[in-house]
Design a protein around this motif. Structure first.
Motif, PDB file in Angstrom:
ATOM      1  N   LEU A 152     -36.875 -15.239  -6.356  1.00 28.36           N
ATOM      2  CA  LEU A 152     -36.032 -16.354  -5.930  1.00 28.36           C
ATOM      3  C   LEU A 152     -34.719 -16.240  -6.686  1.00 28.36           C
ATOM      4  CD1 LEU A 152     -35.490 -19.052  -4.490  1.00 28.36           C
ATOM      5  CD2 LEU A 152     -36.603 -20.189  -6.422  1.00 28.36           C
ATOM      6  N   VAL A 153     -33.606 -16.117  -5.956  1.00 28.28           N
ATOM      7  CA  VAL A 153     -32.290 -15.998  -6.570  1.00 28.28           C
ATOM      8  C   VAL A 153     -31.578 -17.329  -6.401  1.00 28.28           C
ATOM      9  CG1 VAL A 153     -30.163 -14.670  -6.670  1.00 28.28           C
ATOM     10  CG2 VAL A 153     -32.268 -13.563  -5.907  1.00 28.28           C
ATOM     11  N   LEU A 154     -31.163 -17.908  -7.536  1.00 30.34           N
ATOM     12  CA  LEU A 154     -30.457 -19.189  -7.537  1.00 30.34           C
ATOM     13  C   LEU A 154     -29.173 -19.065  -8.329  1.00 30.34           C
ATOM     14  CD1 LEU A 154     -33.387 -21.640  -8.402  1.00 30.34           C
ATOM     15  CD2 LEU A 154     -32.307 -21.346  -6.176  1.00 30.34           C
ATOM     16  N   GLU A 155     -28.215 -19.926  -8.013  1.00 24.68           N
ATOM     17  CA  GLU A 155     -27.019 -19.990  -8.838  1.00 24.68           C
ATOM     18  C   GLU A 155     -27.184 -21.130  -9.841  1.00 24.68           C
ATOM     19  OE1 GLU A 155     -23.421 -20.773  -6.671  1.00 24.68           O
ATOM     20  OE2 GLU A 155     -24.363 -22.242  -5.405  1.00 24.68           O
ATOM     21  N   PRO A 156     -26.575 -21.014 -11.017  1.00 28.92           N
ATOM     22  CA  PRO A 156     -26.704 -22.079 -12.016  1.00 28.92           C
ATOM     23  C   PRO A 156     -26.172 -23.401 -11.454  1.00 28.92           C
ATOM     24  CG  PRO A 156     -25.658 -20.145 -12.960  1.00 28.92           C
ATOM     25  CD  PRO A 156     -25.747 -19.926 -11.488  1.00 28.92           C
ATOM     26  N   GLY A 157     -26.941 -24.436 -11.605  1.00 20.62           N
ATOM     27  CA  GLY A 157     -26.560 -25.751 -11.105  1.00 20.62           C
ATOM     28  C   GLY A 157     -27.311 -26.146  -9.851  1.00 20.62           C
ATOM     29  N   ALA A 158     -27.841 -25.189  -9.112  1.00 20.97           N
ATOM     30  CA  ALA A 158     -28.629 -25.495  -7.908  1.00 20.97           C
ATOM     31  C   ALA A 158     -29.968 -26.081  -8.339  1.00 20.97           C
ATOM     32  CB  ALA A 158     -28.829 -24.241  -7.076  1.00 20.97           C
ATOM     33  N   ARG A 159     -30.422 -27.115  -7.621  1.00 24.22           N
ATOM     34  CA  ARG A 159     -31.661 -27.782  -8.008  1.00 24.22           C
ATOM     35  C   ARG A 159     -32.539 -28.037  -6.791  1.00 24.22           C
ATOM     36  NH1 ARG A 159     -27.289 -30.307  -9.963  1.00 24.22           N
ATOM     37  NH2 ARG A 159     -27.652 -32.137  -8.736  1.00 24.22           N
ATOM     38  N   PRO A 160     -33.645 -27.305  -6.686  1.00 17.12           N
ATOM     39  CA  PRO A 160     -34.596 -27.592  -5.597  1.00 17.12           C
ATOM     40  C   PRO A 160     -35.153 -29.008  -5.758  1.00 17.12           C
ATOM     41  CG  PRO A 160     -35.111 -25.509  -6.687  1.00 17.12           C
ATOM     42  CD  PRO A 160     -34.077 -26.198  -7.514  1.00 17.12           C
ATOM     43  N   LEU A 161     -35.307 -29.706  -4.652  1.00 19.08           N
ATOM     44  CA  LEU A 161     -35.797 -31.078  -4.690  1.00 19.08           C
ATOM     45  C   LEU A 161     -37.321 -31.128  -4.561  1.00 19.08           C
ATOM     46  CD1 LEU A 161     -33.014 -32.769  -2.557  1.00 19.08           C
ATOM     47  CD2 LEU A 161     -33.301 -32.847  -5.033  1.00 19.08           C
ATOM     48  N   ARG A 172     -35.379 -20.798   7.317  1.00 21.33           N
ATOM     49  CA  ARG A 172     -35.058 -21.999   6.557  1.00 21.33           C
ATOM     50  C   ARG A 172     -36.340 -22.749   6.222  1.00 21.33           C
ATOM     51  NH1 ARG A 172     -30.699 -25.938   8.892  1.00 21.33           N
ATOM     52  NH2 ARG A 172     -31.646 -24.991  10.690  1.00 21.33           N
ATOM     53  N   LEU A 173     -36.514 -23.020   4.943  1.00 17.90           N
ATOM     54  CA  LEU A 173     -37.666 -23.789   4.484  1.00 17.90           C
ATOM     55  C   LEU A 173     -37.411 -25.277   4.708  1.00 17.90           C
ATOM     56  CD1 LEU A 173     -38.220 -21.913   1.102  1.00 17.90           C
ATOM     57  CD2 LEU A 173     -39.533 -21.636   3.209  1.00 17.90           C
ATOM     58  N   SER A 174     -38.468 -26.044   4.780  1.00 19.58           N
ATOM     59  CA  SER A 174     -38.311 -27.482   5.019  1.00 19.58           C
ATOM     60  C   SER A 174     -37.876 -28.240   3.769  1.00 19.58           C
ATOM     61  CB  SER A 174     -39.615 -28.069   5.557  1.00 19.58           C
ATOM     62  OG  SER A 174     -40.646 -27.897   4.612  1.00 19.58           O
ATOM     63  N   CYS A 175     -38.055 -27.669   2.593  1.00 17.89           N
ATOM     64  CA  CYS A 175     -37.649 -28.357   1.363  1.00 17.89           C
ATOM     65  C   CYS A 175     -36.145 -28.176   1.141  1.00 17.89           C
ATOM     66  CB  CYS A 175     -38.450 -27.869   0.168  1.00 17.89           C
ATOM     67  SG  CYS A 175     -38.367 -26.095  -0.061  1.00 17.89           S
ATOM     68  N   GLU A 176     -35.558 -29.138   0.457  1.00 21.31           N
ATOM     69  CA  GLU A 176     -34.109 -29.157   0.273  1.00 21.31           C
ATOM     70  C   GLU A 176     -33.710 -28.731  -1.127  1.00 21.31           C
ATOM     71  OE1 GLU A 176     -32.892 -33.154   1.226  1.00 21.31           O
ATOM     72  OE2 GLU A 176     -32.989 -32.755   3.367  1.00 21.31           O
ATOM     73  N   ILE A 177     -32.444 -28.350  -1.236  1.00 17.98           N
ATOM     74  CA  ILE A 177     -31.863 -27.979  -2.520  1.00 17.98           C
ATOM     75  C   ILE A 177     -30.509 -28.664  -2.655  1.00 17.98           C
ATOM     76  CG2 ILE A 177     -30.717 -25.913  -1.623  1.00 17.98           C
ATOM     77  CD1 ILE A 177     -31.474 -24.524  -4.282  1.00 17.98           C
ATOM     78  N   ILE A 178     -30.214 -29.105  -3.865  1.00 19.03           N
ATOM     79  CA  ILE A 178     -28.875 -29.620  -4.161  1.00 19.03           C
ATOM     80  C   ILE A 178     -28.060 -28.413  -4.607  1.00 19.03           C
ATOM     81  CG2 ILE A 178     -27.481 -31.099  -5.649  1.00 19.03           C
ATOM     82  CD1 ILE A 178     -29.962 -32.894  -5.951  1.00 19.03           C
ATOM     83  N   PRO A 179     -26.997 -28.073  -3.888  1.00 11.84           N
ATOM     84  CA  PRO A 179     -26.216 -26.888  -4.249  1.00 11.84           C
ATOM     85  C   PRO A 179     -25.481 -27.100  -5.574  1.00 11.84           C
ATOM     86  CG  PRO A 179     -25.240 -28.017  -2.372  1.00 11.84           C
ATOM     87  CD  PRO A 179     -26.493 -28.737  -2.701  1.00 11.84           C
TER      88      PRO A 179
END
Length: 172
Positions: A75-84, A158-165
């Motif tokens: 799983l590749v994320l950028e700093p600050g992104a937060r899965p809900l 696209r997954l059903s769960c959300e992320i705050i960018p």
């Protein structure tokens, strides 16, 4: 199991927010390791990564990093992104049933304005990218040494769960 890659540029606060959102995945046994790749010279990111039990690298070879990761998925994320909430179950289900890349859905509460959508560049990591380790290794070996390149031009479900960018962290 899932390995998380985060590429940072002196983004201590953003990294801390992302790592706190990943705790639920670690507790449930989904997240096996988190690897923080740092470009900056500051010590703040290293302290945050160390306090959270992450592997920290200032210089790296991306294919080697992926080979050494513990998970079968990356799983590749950028700093600050937060899965809900609910992301652990959704990602676990995807990993169990699919073999294709995926991304989170954008948070309905954190949408870009029309002006932002028209005039700013979108980062493919804005919604995170979930890849089978073999696919991530193949893409990394094809060229480039940035996790950002793993997400470019990637067809994802696209997954059903959300992320705050990550960009929304500035406003919250």
């Amino acid at each position: 199991m899932l390995s998380v890659l985060i590429e940072s540029r002196n983004q201590e606060a953003e990294l801390a927010h992302t790592l706190s959102a990943l705790v639920a995945g670690a507790v449930e046994g989904l997240v096996s390791d988190v690897i923080v790749l740092e470009h900056g010279a500051g010590e703040g990111v290293e302290r945050v990564a160390d306090a959270a039990g992450c592997r920290f690298m200032r210089s790296w070879d991306l294919p080697d990093v992926i080979r050494q990761s513990r998970g079968d998925w990356v799983l590749v994320l950028e700093p600050g992104a937060r899965p809900l909430s609910g992301w652990v179950e959704t990602v676990s289900e995807h990993i169990a049933l699919e073999n294709s890349p995926a991304r989170f859905s954008r948070s309905k509460r954190h949408r870009r304005s029309l002006r932002q959508r028209l005039f700013s560049k979108r980062c493919p990591l804005e919604v995170g990218v979930l890849l089978p380790k073999s696919m991530a290794l193949e893409k990394a070996s094809a060229g480039g040494d940035s996790p950002f390149l793993l997400a470019r031009r990637q067809m994802t479900r696209r997954l059903s769960c959300e992320i705050i960018p990550a960009w929304a962290m500035i406003r919250t």
